[in-house]
Write an enzyme that holds these catalytic residues in place. Structure first.
Site, mmCIF file in Angstrom:
data_model
loop_
_atom_site.group_PDB
_atom_site.id
_atom_site.type_symbol
_atom_site.label_atom_id
_atom_site.label_comp_id
_atom_site.label_asym_id
_atom_site.label_seq_id
_atom_site.Cartn_x
_atom_site.Cartn_y
_atom_site.Cartn_z
ATOM 1 N N ARG A 108 0.895 -1.168 0.000
ATOM 2 C CA ARG A 108 0.000 0.000 0.000
ATOM 3 C C ARG A 108 0.926 1.209 0.000
ATOM 4 N NH1 ARG A 108 -5.329 1.391 3.469
ATOM 5 N NH2 ARG A 108 -6.079 -0.101 1.932
ATOM 6 N N HIS A 135 -7.451 1.162 -6.318
ATOM 7 C CA HIS A 135 -7.637 0.235 -5.191
ATOM 8 C C HIS A 135 -8.314 -1.027 -5.750
ATOM 9 C CE1 HIS A 135 -7.793 -1.264 -1.276
ATOM 10 N NE2 HIS A 135 -8.653 -0.458 -0.682
ATOM 11 N N GLN A 138 -9.993 -3.958 -3.587
ATOM 12 C CA GLN A 138 -11.261 -3.521 -2.996
ATOM 13 C C GLN A 138 -12.398 -3.675 -4.012
ATOM 14 O OE1 GLN A 138 -12.057 -1.819 0.220
ATOM 15 N NE2 GLN A 138 -14.024 -2.464 -0.586
ATOM 16 N N ASP A 227 -17.528 6.779 -1.024
ATOM 17 C CA ASP A 227 -16.249 6.710 -0.299
ATOM 18 C C ASP A 227 -16.027 8.072 0.345
ATOM 19 O OD1 ASP A 227 -13.752 5.964 0.630
ATOM 20 O OD2 ASP A 227 -12.751 6.065 -1.311
ATOM 21 N N CYS A 267 -16.419 1.376 0.936
ATOM 22 C CA CYS A 267 -15.235 0.560 1.250
ATOM 23 C C CYS A 267 -14.763 0.745 2.682
ATOM 24 C CB CYS A 267 -14.119 0.873 0.266
ATOM 25 S SG CYS A 267 -13.531 2.579 0.361
ATOM 26 N N ARG A 293 -13.678 -9.270 1.470
ATOM 27 C CA ARG A 293 -12.288 -9.005 1.038
ATOM 28 C C ARG A 293 -11.427 -10.256 1.226
ATOM 29 N NH1 ARG A 293 -10.418 -3.579 1.717
ATOM 30 N NH2 ARG A 293 -8.594 -4.324 0.608
#
Ligand code: CP
Ligand code: NVA
Length: 309
Positions: A108, A135, A138, A227, A267, A293
């Site tokens: 990340r 991402h 996700q 988000d 998310c 996930r």
């Protein structure tokens, strides 16, 4: 060996294979607890090295469980404890060591270039665990959640995003091309996707519509995604941005423009973009979304190791 860096670089067929595998594996382990392993132990003896240059709760925990359930193990590195950040060790040398000691690397990062530089020097698969521009793990997992809840291929659903044009939206746009679904985006005019993303939308000719009126974006939606307005990499005037997004808050009135059985996905972590009532409603499927996930990332790992069934 395959990398998982951006959805746009992976074929629709392979993305679908990942989701099919995740569905099977999830079903097969219904009665198992988190740390019990899948019977076939496909990644026995494999070490996933994770590194987070930014905060993470879900990605960190879900990758931990993913590799464990596949029979492997994981270690998480802190960038501030490596020579890479302070001692001046190069990405090239760091990548050689990661490749010798580990079998896959999940990063990340706050810098997209770093992903590419690592990829150049690694001889093990690399997974993007969020960058300023995408991402992918996700969003692939979110496609799984949508299809699981709606019991339909996503290509048959109206998908809406209301919120900032950020990394998560970029991956959703790439997914809409790969899985052929219609996507409506609702955001203020000055926060529309950047030039590169607009060029990609134009080039792929997928049906992606952008509205500066959230009601138009929500109209007839089967799924509404959102988000945080302020992302981790945002270096903008935060107060101004929050004011500009006020009209785009997802509340019951806005949800009323969508289909009756529309679901809400986010998310996480959340900010002020969603009203508490919507977030806590039956339409909100955010906890299922987060749990999935683990399942999808297991199949992403298997894709990287060319071990999808
Ligand atoms: N959604 C998500 O990636 O959460 P974390 O930042 O907590 O990992
Ligand atoms: N867009 C958010 C996603 C967090 C998971 C961020 O980058 O901060």
């Amino acid at each position: 060996m395959k990398h998982f860096i951006n959805l746009r670089d992976i074929s629709s067929k392979d993305l679908r294979k990942i989701l099919t595998d995740a569905k099977k594996r999830k079903k097969e382990r219904q009665k198992l607890s988190n740390l019990e392993v899948d019977k076939d132990l496909p990644l026995k003896g494999k070490l996933l090295i994770q590194m987070f240059e930014k905060s993470s709760l879900r990605t960190r925990l879900s990758f931990y469980l993913s590799i464990k359930q596949l029979g492997g193990s994981t270690i998480t590195l802190r960038p501030d404890e490596l020579h890479l950040s302070k001692g001046g060790e190069s990405i090239e040398d760091t990548a050689k060591i990661l490749s010798n000691f580990g079998n896959a690397f999940m990063l990340r990062t706050d810098n997209d270039e770093k992903l590419l530089e690592f990829k150049r020097h690694l001889s093990v698969p690399m997974i993007n665990g969020l960058s300023p521009s995408s991402h992918p793990s996700q969003i692939l997992s979110d496609i799984f959640t949508v299809e699981e809840i709606k019991k339909k291929p996503i290509s048959k659903l109206n998908i809406t995003w209301i919120g900032d044009s950020n990394n998560v939206l970029n991956s959703l746009i790439e997914a809409s091309v790969k899985f052929s679904f219609k996507l409506k985006i609702g955001c203020p005019k000055s926060y529309q996707p950047n030039k590169d993303v607009m060029r990609y939308i134009k080039y792929t000719k997928n049906e992606i519509l952008i509205f500066n009126d959230p009601k138009k974006a929500a109209n007839g939606a089967d799924v509404i995604f959102s988000d945080k307005v302020i992302s981790m990499n945002d270096k903008v005037d935060k107060i101004k941005k929050l004011v500009n997004f006020k009209k785009f808050k997802i509340n019951e009135k806005l949800m009323g423009h969508a289909k009756k059985d529309c679901i809400f996905l986010h998310c996480l972590p959340r900010g002020t973009e969603v009203d508490e009532k919507v977030f806590a409603s039956n339409q909100s499927k955010v906890w299922e979304q987060a749990s999935n996930r683990v399942h999808v990332q297991k199949s992403i790992l298997l894709y990287c190791f060319s071990k999808l069934r």
